[in-house]
Design a protein around this motif. Structure first.
Motif, PDB file in Angstrom:
ATOM      1  N   ALA A  59     -10.761  13.572  33.924  1.00 28.64           N
ATOM      2  CA  ALA A  59     -12.085  13.880  34.493  1.00 28.64           C
ATOM      3  C   ALA A  59     -12.958  12.630  34.528  1.00 28.64           C
ATOM      4  CB  ALA A  59     -12.767  14.981  33.687  1.00 28.64           C
ATOM      5  N   PHE A  60     -12.720  11.715  33.596  1.00 32.23           N
ATOM      6  CA  PHE A  60     -13.443  10.445  33.578  1.00 32.23           C
ATOM      7  C   PHE A  60     -12.718   9.377  34.386  1.00 32.23           C
ATOM      8  CE2 PHE A  60     -15.029  12.339  29.569  1.00 32.23           C
ATOM      9  CZ  PHE A  60     -16.380  12.336  29.878  1.00 32.23           C
ATOM     10  N   ASP A  61     -11.623   9.748  35.028  1.00 32.17           N
ATOM     11  CA  ASP A  61     -10.830   8.868  35.884  1.00 32.17           C
ATOM     12  C   ASP A  61     -10.307   7.645  35.137  1.00 32.17           C
ATOM     13  OD1 ASP A  61      -9.583   8.351  38.315  1.00 32.17           O
ATOM     14  OD2 ASP A  61     -11.230   7.103  39.023  1.00 32.17           O
ATOM     15  N   PHE A  62      -9.799   7.873  33.912  1.00 32.72           N
ATOM     16  CA  PHE A  62      -9.236   6.782  33.131  1.00 32.72           C
ATOM     17  C   PHE A  62      -7.791   6.496  33.482  1.00 32.72           C
ATOM     18  CE2 PHE A  62     -12.503   7.507  29.598  1.00 32.72           C
ATOM     19  CZ  PHE A  62     -13.283   6.455  30.031  1.00 32.72           C
ATOM     20  N   SER A  63      -7.124   7.361  34.212  1.00 32.22           N
ATOM     21  CA  SER A  63      -5.763   7.153  34.719  1.00 32.22           C
ATOM     22  C   SER A  63      -4.726   6.877  33.635  1.00 32.22           C
ATOM     23  CB  SER A  63      -5.743   6.015  35.743  1.00 32.22           C
ATOM     24  OG  SER A  63      -6.617   6.296  36.805  1.00 32.22           O
ATOM     25  N   PHE A  64      -4.805   7.582  32.527  1.00 31.96           N
ATOM     26  CA  PHE A  64      -3.769   7.499  31.511  1.00 31.96           C
ATOM     27  C   PHE A  64      -2.590   8.364  31.943  1.00 31.96           C
ATOM     28  CE2 PHE A  64      -7.431   6.418  28.831  1.00 31.96           C
ATOM     29  CZ  PHE A  64      -6.923   5.356  28.087  1.00 31.96           C
ATOM     30  N   THR A  65      -1.380   7.898  31.665  1.00 34.14           N
ATOM     31  CA  THR A  65      -0.206   8.716  31.933  1.00 34.14           C
ATOM     32  C   THR A  65      -0.032   9.720  30.787  1.00 34.14           C
ATOM     33  OG1 THR A  65       1.335   7.288  30.727  1.00 34.14           O
ATOM     34  CG2 THR A  65       0.936   6.752  33.061  1.00 34.14           C
ATOM     35  N   VAL A  66       0.779  10.728  31.015  1.00 33.38           N
ATOM     36  CA  VAL A  66       1.070  11.709  29.965  1.00 33.38           C
ATOM     37  C   VAL A  66       1.692  11.002  28.759  1.00 33.38           C
ATOM     38  CG1 VAL A  66       2.456  13.729  29.351  1.00 33.38           C
ATOM     39  CG2 VAL A  66       1.294  13.651  31.550  1.00 33.38           C
ATOM     40  N   ASP A  91     -18.456  22.231  36.671  1.00 32.45           N
ATOM     41  CA  ASP A  91     -19.786  21.783  37.092  1.00 32.45           C
ATOM     42  C   ASP A  91     -20.418  20.888  36.022  1.00 32.45           C
ATOM     43  OD1 ASP A  91     -22.081  21.776  38.877  1.00 32.45           O
ATOM     44  OD2 ASP A  91     -23.064  23.083  37.388  1.00 32.45           O
ATOM     45  N   MET A  92     -20.281  21.303  34.756  1.00 32.89           N
ATOM     46  CA  MET A  92     -20.820  20.489  33.666  1.00 32.89           C
ATOM     47  C   MET A  92     -20.118  19.140  33.607  1.00 32.89           C
ATOM     48  SD  MET A  92     -21.170  23.473  30.780  1.00 32.89           S
ATOM     49  CE  MET A  92     -21.464  22.392  29.428  1.00 32.89           C
ATOM     50  N   MET A  93     -18.802  19.145  33.786  1.00 29.82           N
ATOM     51  CA  MET A  93     -18.043  17.896  33.747  1.00 29.82           C
ATOM     52  C   MET A  93     -18.464  16.980  34.897  1.00 29.82           C
ATOM     53  SD  MET A  93     -15.961  15.991  32.110  1.00 29.82           S
ATOM     54  CE  MET A  93     -15.185  17.066  30.930  1.00 29.82           C
ATOM     55  N   ALA A  94     -18.706  17.553  36.063  1.00 33.15           N
ATOM     56  CA  ALA A  94     -19.161  16.749  37.209  1.00 33.15           C
ATOM     57  C   ALA A  94     -20.504  16.095  36.899  1.00 33.15           C
ATOM     58  CB  ALA A  94     -19.254  17.612  38.458  1.00 33.15           C
ATOM     59  N   LYS A  95     -21.390  16.826  36.222  1.00 33.76           N
ATOM     60  CA  LYS A  95     -22.699  16.265  35.853  1.00 33.76           C
ATOM     61  C   LYS A  95     -22.548  15.156  34.823  1.00 33.76           C
ATOM     62  CE  LYS A  95     -25.322  20.382  36.979  1.00 33.76           C
ATOM     63  NZ  LYS A  95     -26.082  21.523  36.497  1.00 33.76           N
ATOM     64  N   ILE A  96     -21.611  15.334  33.889  1.00 30.08           N
ATOM     65  CA  ILE A  96     -21.368  14.302  32.886  1.00 30.08           C
ATOM     66  C   ILE A  96     -20.854  13.033  33.560  1.00 30.08           C
ATOM     67  CG2 ILE A  96     -19.895  13.654  30.933  1.00 30.08           C
ATOM     68  CD1 ILE A  96     -20.033  16.656  30.079  1.00 30.08           C
TER      69      ILE A  96
END
Length: 130
Positions: free
Chosen positions: A77-84, A8-13
């Motif tokens: 969570a920030f949708d940066f789409s980095f690969t492993v 929930d906190m991450m969604a708010k961020i």
């Protein structure tokens, strides 16, 4: 901070950083937020304090070390789409102690380098920061 970051906190961020309301945070949105709110003169915290607060955001286990999985999870969570592999390469680059994780001092060093890049360029008055 000192508390685990919940979903929930991450969604708010993410909602706070998502300037164009696309549902994800672009690199530009994150950098604009960082420049506007973290590097800006209105933040009187030391680099060490800012690094500590950001470090806790990534260190989900609270064990004082950011693993590849924790780094990737937070970046996802920030949708940066980095690969492993990309995150692994970043951790390897930051990992001065060669223990497979990023510690608080290594993370602080990263922010110091990041801030130095931006502070060396004086923003022009007529350019908005979002």
């Amino acid at each position: 901070l000192g508390a685990p970051v919940t979903d929930d906190m991450m969604a708010k961020i993410v909602a706070t950083l998502d300037a164009d309301q696309s549902g994800s945070v672009s690199k530009d949105e994150f950098v604009a937020f960082y420049v506007r709110n973290i590097i800006a003169d209105n933040d009187d915290r030391s680099l060490k304090e800012r690094a500590h607060d950001m470090f806790e955001l990534f260190d989900k286990s609270g064990d004082n070390a950011i693993t590849i999985e924790e780094f990737k999870s937070t970046l996802d969570a920030f949708d940066f789409s980095f690969t492993v592999d990309e995150v692994g390469a970043l951790v390897e680059e930051l990992d001065d102690q060669e223990n497979g994780t990023v510690g608080p001092h290594e993370f602080e060093h990263l922010l110091h380098k990041f801030e130095s890049m931006f502070k060396s360029h004086t923003p022009r008055e007529n350019l908005p920061l979002y």
